[in-house]
Scaffold this motif. Structure first.
Motif, mmCIF file in Angstrom:
data_model
loop_
_atom_site.group_PDB
_atom_site.id
_atom_site.type_symbol
_atom_site.label_atom_id
_atom_site.label_comp_id
_atom_site.label_asym_id
_atom_site.label_seq_id
_atom_site.Cartn_x
_atom_site.Cartn_y
_atom_site.Cartn_z
ATOM 1 N N ALA A 111 56.848 9.628 -25.571
ATOM 2 C CA ALA A 111 57.080 10.863 -24.813
ATOM 3 C C ALA A 111 56.847 12.078 -25.706
ATOM 4 C CB ALA A 111 58.506 10.869 -24.273
ATOM 5 N N LYS A 112 56.109 13.041 -25.205
ATOM 6 C CA LYS A 112 55.854 14.267 -25.960
ATOM 7 C C LYS A 112 56.749 15.412 -25.500
ATOM 8 C CE LYS A 112 51.076 13.485 -27.365
ATOM 9 N NZ LYS A 112 49.718 14.044 -27.402
ATOM 10 N N ARG A 113 57.357 15.266 -24.356
ATOM 11 C CA ARG A 113 58.219 16.336 -23.854
ATOM 12 C C ARG A 113 59.407 16.528 -24.803
ATOM 13 N NH1 ARG A 113 61.166 15.601 -18.691
ATOM 14 N NH2 ARG A 113 59.464 14.423 -17.738
ATOM 15 N N LYS A 114 59.986 17.701 -24.788
ATOM 16 C CA LYS A 114 61.161 17.962 -25.626
ATOM 17 C C LYS A 114 62.358 17.223 -25.040
ATOM 18 C CE LYS A 114 63.816 21.542 -27.936
ATOM 19 N NZ LYS A 114 63.993 20.634 -29.075
ATOM 20 N N LEU A 115 63.026 16.490 -25.876
ATOM 21 C CA LEU A 115 64.156 15.675 -25.429
ATOM 22 C C LEU A 115 65.357 15.890 -26.338
ATOM 23 C CD1 LEU A 115 62.162 12.360 -24.992
ATOM 24 C CD2 LEU A 115 63.255 13.608 -23.130
ATOM 25 N N PRO A 116 66.550 15.703 -25.824
ATOM 26 C CA PRO A 116 67.708 15.660 -26.726
ATOM 27 C C PRO A 116 67.470 14.562 -27.768
ATOM 28 C CG PRO A 116 68.399 15.731 -24.436
ATOM 29 C CD PRO A 116 66.924 15.501 -24.422
ATOM 30 N N HIS A 117 67.673 14.913 -29.018
ATOM 31 C CA HIS A 117 67.280 13.955 -30.061
ATOM 32 C C HIS A 117 68.225 14.079 -31.254
ATOM 33 C CE1 HIS A 117 64.647 11.014 -31.669
ATOM 34 N NE2 HIS A 117 64.001 11.781 -32.521
ATOM 35 N N PHE A 118 67.896 13.354 -32.294
ATOM 36 C CA PHE A 118 68.737 13.387 -33.497
ATOM 37 C C PHE A 118 68.842 14.799 -34.077
ATOM 38 C CE2 PHE A 118 67.015 8.952 -33.634
ATOM 39 C CZ PHE A 118 68.217 8.310 -33.384
ATOM 40 N N ASP A 119 67.829 15.650 -33.806
ATOM 41 C CA ASP A 119 67.900 17.035 -34.293
ATOM 42 C C ASP A 119 69.107 17.769 -33.718
ATOM 43 O OD1 ASP A 119 65.570 16.649 -35.681
ATOM 44 O OD2 ASP A 119 64.291 17.447 -34.084
ATOM 45 N N ASP A 120 69.622 17.273 -32.622
ATOM 46 C CA ASP A 120 70.761 17.924 -31.973
ATOM 47 C C ASP A 120 72.102 17.446 -32.533
ATOM 48 O OD1 ASP A 120 69.083 19.383 -30.191
ATOM 49 O OD2 ASP A 120 68.766 17.527 -29.088
ATOM 50 N N LEU A 121 72.045 16.667 -33.592
ATOM 51 C CA LEU A 121 73.272 16.227 -34.265
ATOM 52 C C LEU A 121 73.255 16.732 -35.700
ATOM 53 C CD1 LEU A 121 73.421 12.440 -33.228
ATOM 54 C CD2 LEU A 121 74.523 14.375 -32.076
ATOM 55 N N LEU A 122 74.434 16.956 -36.239
ATOM 56 C CA LEU A 122 74.573 17.337 -37.647
ATOM 57 C C LEU A 122 75.641 16.458 -38.295
ATOM 58 C CD1 LEU A 122 74.737 21.236 -37.362
ATOM 59 C CD2 LEU A 122 72.759 19.886 -38.096
ATOM 60 N N PHE A 123 75.495 16.252 -39.593
ATOM 61 C CA PHE A 123 76.577 15.604 -40.341
ATOM 62 C C PHE A 123 77.584 16.657 -40.787
ATOM 63 C CE2 PHE A 123 73.462 12.218 -40.649
ATOM 64 C CZ PHE A 123 74.257 11.107 -40.458
ATOM 65 N N LEU A 124 78.835 16.267 -40.827
ATOM 66 C CA LEU A 124 79.873 17.205 -41.242
ATOM 67 C C LEU A 124 79.982 17.288 -42.760
ATOM 68 C CD1 LEU A 124 82.529 16.191 -38.596
ATOM 69 C CD2 LEU A 124 81.068 18.217 -38.580
ATOM 70 N N GLY A 125 79.716 16.192 -43.446
ATOM 71 C CA GLY A 125 79.853 16.203 -44.897
ATOM 72 C C GLY A 125 81.314 16.134 -45.318
ATOM 73 N N ALA A 126 81.514 15.880 -46.600
ATOM 74 C CA ALA A 126 82.883 15.792 -47.127
ATOM 75 C C ALA A 126 83.409 17.193 -47.434
ATOM 76 C CB ALA A 126 82.903 14.937 -48.386
ATOM 77 N N SER A 127 84.722 17.296 -47.457
ATOM 78 C CA SER A 127 85.337 18.569 -47.819
ATOM 79 C C SER A 127 86.745 18.259 -48.322
ATOM 80 C CB SER A 127 85.344 19.520 -46.624
ATOM 81 O OG SER A 127 85.985 18.908 -45.525
ATOM 82 N N MET A 128 87.735 19.022 -47.934
ATOM 83 C CA MET A 128 89.096 18.758 -48.403
ATOM 84 C C MET A 128 89.615 17.394 -47.951
ATOM 85 S SD MET A 128 90.368 21.147 -50.295
ATOM 86 C CE MET A 128 92.146 21.152 -50.117
ATOM 87 N N SER A 129 89.224 17.008 -46.714
ATOM 88 C CA SER A 129 89.784 15.771 -46.164
ATOM 89 C C SER A 129 88.910 14.549 -46.436
ATOM 90 C CB SER A 129 90.003 15.931 -44.649
ATOM 91 O OG SER A 129 88.758 16.155 -44.015
ATOM 92 N N ARG A 130 87.775 14.748 -47.028
ATOM 93 C CA ARG A 130 86.868 13.619 -47.312
ATOM 94 C C ARG A 130 86.399 13.719 -48.755
ATOM 95 N NH1 ARG A 130 88.730 12.963 -43.102
ATOM 96 N NH2 ARG A 130 87.825 12.211 -41.161
ATOM 97 N N TYR A 131 86.157 12.588 -49.368
ATOM 98 C CA TYR A 131 85.816 12.540 -50.790
ATOM 99 C C TYR A 131 84.355 12.127 -50.931
ATOM 100 C CZ TYR A 131 86.623 11.289 -55.715
ATOM 101 O OH TYR A 131 86.591 11.221 -57.075
#
Lengths: 225, 447
Positions: B43-63
């Motif tokens: 499919a070439k049409r624009k679709l909801p995809h992995f680009d629409d997700l982000l990783f949060l990454g570690a911070s105070m609550s994650r190591y």
């Protein structure tokens, strides 16, 4: 005669024993007793042995057979001798759907009737049915020969490629691109040979030949519906 | 364009969003030819995809783990449920099934070379197994397709796994077509068909019709191969919960799930663009099915359809996949659609990046062709090296993200590591919308 009793051993052990037979085995005669409709009996054999199944089988008996001669002393479930490469499979009774599907070589003899989709997508196998066959038989059949001593059901040879179909009785209807063709001397000769190999009591002159009109061989819009 | 015409006030011409120039061009093409458009790709049409997700990454609550030095494993075992010899891969990025016939022999060889160098598997396609491919692929998955072109027990036994293809993302419910231009002597011989004719691949298997039959078919394949190799079932992204459930019921060791961005060698454009679901909408439903059956990680899930980067790999795995497969991206790594052939793409009426008439066999890059002269342009050794490089980059990228999330194995990534940028992605992936702890349809909420 070596006997494998499915009342005593598992399917896996039975098939493993048959698969272990090498090209040069001197144990060439085997019988399988108490098959009781089990699936995948004697599939994947690759040795010049003779196997007699004493009873009826489930799905895919003799699947992908190479070299072996397999006699089923009963009826066979769906997909008997599917994708057979060589050898011979003889069924004393009837065969269910997809008999000889996609078979590349060898001879499949059905002494009773065969259900729908007999010889579907066949790729070089020879199939001789003493009785009738069901609908959609030889669908997309690529090569090889299907001989029917009785009648054929609906849509025989739909989307056929280069397989040759011989029917002695009536054909309920032909599938797309399947047409009756001239029976030439070489076809009569071939038919006589197949009938003899299959021990079928019929004369080549009694058959009609069907094959591909080759109208679907190149994509064009007139064939797209 | 001004807002006056001949000195008088004038409404500016407005192009229709519905009847856009490309749409109108296709209507005119259809009117002129009477034939629907056939093309390759997904499919070439624009679709909801992995680009629409982000990783949060570690911070105070994650190591987090140190980005370059601390261990982050990437290995995966596929086929641990029933097979005596599961496939052990160094990386969770596999090469999807693509046929000899659609691709040239050297292109298939390059896929095998690249995959082997990277420590992963490659897959045959509709057309059988070639010696080049087997010889250059340490781990080769043999596809069992409706057409059964080239199918034989010897190749079945020399495969490292068997993939029963029920469907593919580009065309769930559809068959295939290899046009006559690509049917060389060798392709014709392998498929038992005359040279030069169009070859159709059926949309369903010739000798089974449903999951109950398929269970018996799998029994037969296991008996023929001595229960040694894993059996995968590949489905297109249609009804992933039920398809996965039934695949497990039928006895699959591995479920391969292909979204609508996954490519094909040739199918109707209308089919590619209008049938099936994007992979983003499929993964969590397939994982839910596995979890409901208590089979998540027991039956492995491989997802495909639009995987391009290590970030995509990490996101798919965070949603519960065990591995991914790439097809289109692998071809691009080999050199497909490379701008260096721009003049030749122009001569074919297209441009680099948009070329998708793979079925016509005139690929300037010499990959999706059987033309001996065009094939000479492609070096399988160089192609294999490029693919290996690309696979390594994807793996390094995925590891970078996993370490940032504090994970010492890619498999430890989890949905909790993600957020969604759009409501659509949040709903499809069942991942909270960024800045919230909510997604549409979340259990316990009324939205």
């Amino acid at each position: 005669m070596q006997t494998l009793d499915l009342a005593d051993i598992e399917l896996r052990e039975m098939n493993a024993t048959l698969h272990a037979q090498a090209e040069t085995t001197n144990q060439t005669a085997w019988e399988i007793v108490n098959p009781k409709g089990a699936h995948a009996i004697a599939c994947g054999i690759d040795a010049p042995i003779e196997v007699t199944v004493k009873g009826s089988t489930g799905y895919y008996c003799a699947g992908m057979n190479k070299q072996a001669t397999i006699n089923i002393k009963g009826s066979a479930g769906p997909g008997v001798a599917e994708n057979m490469m060589s050898g011979k499979v003889i069924i004393d009774g009837d065969a269910s759907q997809y008999a000889g599907a996609t078979g590349h070589g060898g001879l499949l003899v059905i002494k009773g009737n065969a259900s729908s989709r007999c010889g579907i997508s066949m790729k070089g196998i020879d199939i001789v049915v003493h009785g009738n066959i069901g609908h959609m038989s030889a669908f997309m059949a690529q090569s090889g020969n299907l001989v029917v001593c009785g009648d054929a059901g609906d849509a025989l040879g739909d989307s056929l490629y280069e397989a040759r179909l011989f029917v002695r009785g009536s054909v309920k209807s032909l599938g797309a691109d399947c047409v009756e063709k001239e029976m030439r001397p070489e076809h009569l000769e071939l038919l006589a040979e197949l009938l003899e190999q299959a021990e079928a009591d019929a004369k080549p002159e009694e058959f009609k030949r069907y094959g591909s009109a080759r109208e679907l061989y190149t994509f064009k819009i007139d064939n797209a519906y | 364009m001004t807002d006056t015409f001949n000195g008088a006030p004038h409404t500016a011409p407005i192009q229709s969003a519905t009847f856009s120039n490309p749409v109108n061009a296709e209507i005119r093409r259809a009117a002129a030819t009477g034939i629907y458009d056939i093309r390759g790709g997904g499919a070439k049409r624009k679709l909801p995809h992995f680009d629409d997700l982000l990783f949060l990454g570690a911070s105070m609550s994650r190591y987090p783990l140190e980005g370059y030095r601390e261990k982050c494993e990437t290995s995966v075992s596929l086929g641990t449920r029933f097979a005596k010899n599961p496939i052990e891969l160094d990386i969770p990025v596999t090469i999807a099934g693509m046929s000899f016939g659609a691709l040239s022999g050297p292109a298939k060889e390059a896929l095998g070379r690249g995959a082997t160098l990277a420590g992963t598997s490659t897959t045959t396609g509709d057309g059988g197994m070639t010696n080049e491919e087997r010889g250059h692929s340490k781990k080769l998955v043999y596809q069992y397709l409706p057409s059964r072109y080239g199918m034989n027990p010897d190749d079945l036994r020399r495969a490292d796994a068997i993939e029963i293809v029920v469907g593919q993302g580009a065309k769930p419910g559809g068959g295939g077509m290899l046009l006559g231009q690509k049917i060389s002597d060798r392709v014709a011989e392998m498929r038992n068909l005359p040279k030069g004719i169009d070859q159709r691949s059926a949309c369903r298997h010739p000798d089974w019709t449903g999951p109950d039959d398929l269970e018996i078919k799998i029994l037969e394949l296991r008996e023929i191969t001595g229960w040694k190799v894993p059996i995968y079932i590949k489905v297109g992204g249609a009804r992933p919960y039920f398809d996965t459930t039934l695949a497990v019921k039928a006895g699959a060791d591995v479920v391969v799930l292909d979204g609508m961005q996954g490519g094909t060698a040739a199918t109707q454009d209308v089919f590619i663009e209008n049938v099936g679901q994007p992979i983003l909408a499929c993964i969590r439903e397939a994982v839910r099915a596995l979890q409901d059956l208590g089979m998540h990680r027991e039956v492995q899930l491989v997802v495909s359809g639009g995987i391009r980067t290590g970030a995509d790999v990490a996101k798919a795995m965070a949603m519960g996949a065990d591995a991914v497969a790439i097809g289109t991206a692998a071809l691009i790594a080999l050199g497909d659609n490379d701008p260096k052939w721009e003049a030749e793409y122009n001569a074919l009426g297209t441009t680099a990046g948009a070329y998708d008439d793979w079925h016509e066999g005139r690929d300037p890059a010499g990959i999706t062709t059987q033309d001996p002269e065009l094939m000479k342009r492609f070096d399988p050794i160089e192609g294999g090296r490029r693919l290996n490089n690309y696979l390594k980059v994807m793996t390094l990228e995925a590891q970078t993200i996993a370490r940032a999330c504090g994970k010492n194995h890619l498999h430890n990534l989890e949905p909790e590591d993600l957020c969604a940028l759009t409501l659509e992605a949040a709903a499809m992936a069942k991942i909270p919308l960024a800045g919230t702890d909510w997604y549409p349809g979340k259990p316990g909420t009324s939205y």
